[in-house]
Motif scaffolding. Structure first.
Motif, short mmCIF file in Angstrom:
data_model
loop_
_atom_site.label_atom_id
_atom_site.label_comp_id
_atom_site.label_asym_id
_atom_site.label_seq_id
_atom_site.Cartn_x
_atom_site.Cartn_y
_atom_site.Cartn_z
N LYS A 1 -35.34 -17.77 15.92
CA LYS A 1 -34.75 -16.43 15.94
C LYS A 1 -33.41 -16.37 16.66
O LYS A 1 -32.85 -15.30 16.81
CB LYS A 1 -35.71 -15.46 16.64
CG LYS A 1 -37.10 -15.41 16.06
CD LYS A 1 -37.10 -14.76 14.71
CE LYS A 1 -38.53 -14.64 14.21
NZ LYS A 1 -38.59 -14.07 12.89
N PHE B 1 -37.14 -12.86 21.41
CA PHE B 1 -35.71 -12.99 21.14
C PHE B 1 -35.19 -14.39 21.45
O PHE B 1 -34.14 -14.78 20.94
CB PHE B 1 -34.92 -11.95 21.94
CG PHE B 1 -34.99 -10.57 21.34
CD1 PHE B 1 -34.30 -10.26 20.19
CD2 PHE B 1 -35.76 -9.58 21.93
CE1 PHE B 1 -34.36 -9.01 19.63
CE2 PHE B 1 -35.82 -8.31 21.38
CZ PHE B 1 -35.13 -8.02 20.23
N LEU C 1 -34.42 -11.24 12.47
CA LEU C 1 -35.44 -11.14 13.52
C LEU C 1 -36.76 -10.60 13.00
O LEU C 1 -37.83 -11.11 13.34
CB LEU C 1 -34.93 -10.25 14.66
CG LEU C 1 -33.89 -10.83 15.59
CD1 LEU C 1 -33.34 -9.75 16.50
CD2 LEU C 1 -34.49 -11.95 16.41
N THR D 1 -41.15 -9.84 24.94
CA THR D 1 -39.87 -9.46 24.33
C THR D 1 -38.85 -10.57 24.51
O THR D 1 -38.15 -10.96 23.56
CB THR D 1 -39.35 -8.15 24.95
OG1 THR D 1 -40.32 -7.12 24.78
CG2 THR D 1 -38.05 -7.73 24.32
N LEU E 1 -34.52 -0.99 22.10
CA LEU E 1 -34.83 -2.14 22.96
C LEU E 1 -35.78 -1.76 24.10
O LEU E 1 -36.69 -2.52 24.44
CB LEU E 1 -33.55 -2.74 23.51
CG LEU E 1 -32.68 -3.47 22.48
CD1 LEU E 1 -31.37 -3.92 23.11
CD2 LEU E 1 -33.43 -4.65 21.91
N THR F 1 -30.92 -13.21 16.96
CA THR F 1 -30.66 -12.63 18.27
C THR F 1 -29.16 -12.57 18.55
O THR F 1 -28.65 -11.56 19.04
CB THR F 1 -31.36 -13.46 19.37
OG1 THR F 1 -32.76 -13.46 19.11
CG2 THR F 1 -31.11 -12.88 20.74
N THR G 1 -39.64 -3.22 24.46
CA THR G 1 -40.07 -3.82 25.72
C THR G 1 -41.33 -3.14 26.25
O THR G 1 -42.24 -3.80 26.75
CB THR G 1 -38.94 -3.75 26.76
OG1 THR G 1 -37.78 -4.37 26.22
CG2 THR G 1 -39.34 -4.44 28.05
N PHE H 1 -27.70 -9.81 16.44
CA PHE H 1 -28.09 -8.49 16.94
C PHE H 1 -27.28 -8.12 18.19
O PHE H 1 -26.74 -7.02 18.28
CB PHE H 1 -29.59 -8.50 17.25
CG PHE H 1 -30.15 -7.18 17.65
CD1 PHE H 1 -30.28 -6.17 16.73
CD2 PHE H 1 -30.56 -6.96 18.95
CE1 PHE H 1 -30.81 -4.93 17.10
CE2 PHE H 1 -31.08 -5.75 19.33
CZ PHE H 1 -31.21 -4.72 18.40
N GLU I 1 -25.28 -6.23 13.15
CA GLU I 1 -26.57 -5.93 13.76
C GLU I 1 -27.67 -5.84 12.71
O GLU I 1 -28.79 -6.29 12.93
CB GLU I 1 -26.46 -4.62 14.53
CG GLU I 1 -27.71 -4.21 15.23
CD GLU I 1 -27.52 -2.90 15.96
OE1 GLU I 1 -28.55 -2.29 16.26
OE2 GLU I 1 -26.38 -2.49 16.23
#
Length: 138
Positions: A66, A61, A99, A57, A45, A70, A49, A73, A92
């Motif tokens: 998505k 998300f 995603l 980012t 992550l 999200t 970013t 995840f 996940e």
């Protein structure tokens, strides 16, 4: 060797994403080690970013298409942190496929050029993704 068009922070982001991937693979190899999976998620992550920026980012998300990915995840990360690493990793993984599923066609096109093993792997990726010419999310 000439540098790509990446800025220094983007290069660091690529290193973080790569490290996150290695930690995730290591966590799976070590029978879903909770600490390694958590570290892999955090590094991934942070790297994402740094590569595309904070606003992009968040926009990626938070897109309506998505939101299911999200939620899966984030739920997977929380399950890993709450000591349910196997179930969390599966949830996940589903979120990652939702995603980042649009990128599979791009990856398949790149892998197709690898000699001998490229075409069969690319065909398998195209069958898994089931999406062609989809709009890229970023």
């Amino acid at each position: 060797m000439p540098s790509m068009w990446l800025t220094d922070s983007q290069k660091i982001g690529v290193a973080f994403c790569s490290g996150g991937g290695f930690f995730l693979i290591g966590g799976v190899i070590l029978f879903f080690d909770r600490a390694m999976l958590a570290m892999g998620n955090i590094l991934f992550l942070i790297g994402l970013t740094l590569i595309i920026g904070l606003s992009k980012t968040v926009a990626f998300f938070a897109r309506r298409q998505k939101l299911k990915g999200t939620a899966a995840f984030v739920a997977g990360i929380l399950l890993i942190l709450m000591r349910w690493p196997l179930i969390g990793f599966v949830v996940e993984l589903y979120g990652i496929f939702v995603l980042f599923g649009d990128f599979f066609a791009t990856i398949a096109g790149f892998i197709y050029n690898v000699p001998y093993v490229g075409p069969p792997i690319a065909q398998a990726i195209e069958k898994i993704s089931g999406r062609r010419n989809a709009e890229l999310p970023v």
